[in-house]
Design an enzyme around this catalytic site. Sequence first.
Site, PDB file in Angstrom:
ATOM      1  N   LYS A 165     -68.632 -45.262 -13.294  1.00 58.14           N
ATOM      2  CA  LYS A 165     -67.419 -45.658 -13.870  1.00 58.14           C
ATOM      3  C   LYS A 165     -67.219 -44.765 -15.534  1.00 58.14           C
ATOM      4  O   LYS A 165     -66.001 -44.794 -15.509  1.00 58.14           O
ATOM      5  CB  LYS A 165     -67.201 -47.358 -14.079  1.00 58.14           C
ATOM      6  CG  LYS A 165     -67.438 -48.857 -13.268  1.00 58.14           C
ATOM      7  CD  LYS A 165     -68.085 -49.153 -12.713  1.00 58.14           C
ATOM      8  CE  LYS A 165     -67.728 -50.141 -12.012  1.00 58.14           C
ATOM      9  NZ  LYS A 165     -68.344 -51.563 -11.903  1.00 58.14           N
TER      10      LYS A 165
ATOM     11  N   GLN B 227     -72.576 -55.220 -16.016  1.00 60.39           N
ATOM     12  CA  GLN B 227     -72.271 -54.324 -14.470  1.00 60.39           C
ATOM     13  C   GLN B 227     -73.693 -55.769 -13.573  1.00 60.39           C
ATOM     14  O   GLN B 227     -74.427 -56.463 -14.168  1.00 60.39           O
ATOM     15  CB  GLN B 227     -72.749 -53.433 -14.120  1.00 60.39           C
ATOM     16  CG  GLN B 227     -73.014 -53.025 -12.665  1.00 60.39           C
ATOM     17  CD  GLN B 227     -72.115 -52.975 -12.070  1.00 60.39           C
ATOM     18  OE1 GLN B 227     -71.474 -52.651 -12.805  1.00 60.39           O
ATOM     19  NE2 GLN B 227     -71.556 -53.166 -10.820  1.00 60.39           N
TER      20      GLN B 227
ATOM     21  N   ASP C 237     -63.010 -55.939 -16.668  1.00 55.16           N
ATOM     22  CA  ASP C 237     -63.587 -56.350 -14.714  1.00 55.16           C
ATOM     23  C   ASP C 237     -62.352 -58.001 -14.479  1.00 55.16           C
ATOM     24  O   ASP C 237     -62.358 -58.786 -13.740  1.00 55.16           O
ATOM     25  CB  ASP C 237     -64.745 -57.203 -15.016  1.00 55.16           C
ATOM     26  CG  ASP C 237     -65.641 -56.327 -15.184  1.00 55.16           C
ATOM     27  OD1 ASP C 237     -65.358 -55.665 -13.722  1.00 55.16           O
ATOM     28  OD2 ASP C 237     -66.791 -56.452 -14.671  1.00 55.16           O
TER      29      ASP C 237
END
Length: 308
Positions: free
Chosen positions: A53, A97, A120
């Site tokens: 990412k 994460q 997200d």
Amino acid sequence: MTMILDGTATAAKIRGEVAEEVTRMTAAGARRPGLAAVLVGDDPASAVYVGSKTRACEEAGLLGRSVILPGDTDYATLARVVDELNADDEIDGILVQLPLPKHLPEKDFVHRIRPDKDVDGFHPENVGRLWLDEPGFAPATPSGVIEILKRYQIALAGARAVVVGRSAIVGKPMAALLVRENATVTICHSRTRDLPAVCREADILVAAIGRPGFVTAEHVKSGATVIDVGINRVTDAELVTKLYPDPASPRHKTFADKGSILVGDVDYSAVAPIAGAITPVPGGVGPLTVAMLLVNTLAAAKRRQGLA
Ligand code: GUN
């Protein structure tokens, strides 16, 4: 002839488009978008995801910052890290994460990220906005699915879509995004009665279960579009042979070399001949997740600078 939906190529195209837009906006005097990815502990898969990412950010001209914390990080420390990123003007997007180590309640940290930096799309405010068709952030994986379907001109309006799996990260937002595209959507799960029959009604079947090769020929109507969101690491040689009966399949060589392979939730060898279109694993939905995270971060940066 089955159409293979190429996630790698589509993701590269999207990343190129983001890069172009970042060049344009920074040339016009705007600040480059910034993403911070927080990793707690040393789960190897999570480390790979966070690395890819932040690397993708840098390659597209965004700021990509990894914040890597030890597995025994306490609640107050992680809370402080999130608060600092919330207040950091260089950072437009924050992700923590998942999964977090067991002693850290994920919900608290998902809720702690500012909704306007929640690229997200996991914060309840963004979940609500998604279902209400209000501006916000939708999770990257299901957004990537919609993007690839559109780019391959798969008709969504009026289509029967069946989503197998009801997770907050994929299944539920996938259903919301398909409804937004005017599909008729069914969400299935472990308690669904006669799952194969329900799946066979689908023009678009999305598998997001987390079980290798779970979706087989009996789940798929001839000509259906099959989207495989699963990423399962398989170390069992018998299962590899079952999923890839052709001894000449290159997957066997990868398995012999590495001792494991990544497989989807769809039994590709059995389903691909029936499907009208299908995403492979690897090279399907996975790369799109990273690309759509960049899209969300770019959108966050524009909104925060009054450019959108
Ligand atoms: N773990 C698995 N998928 C994701 C994702 O899309 N975002 C975050 N933050 N964690 C994940």
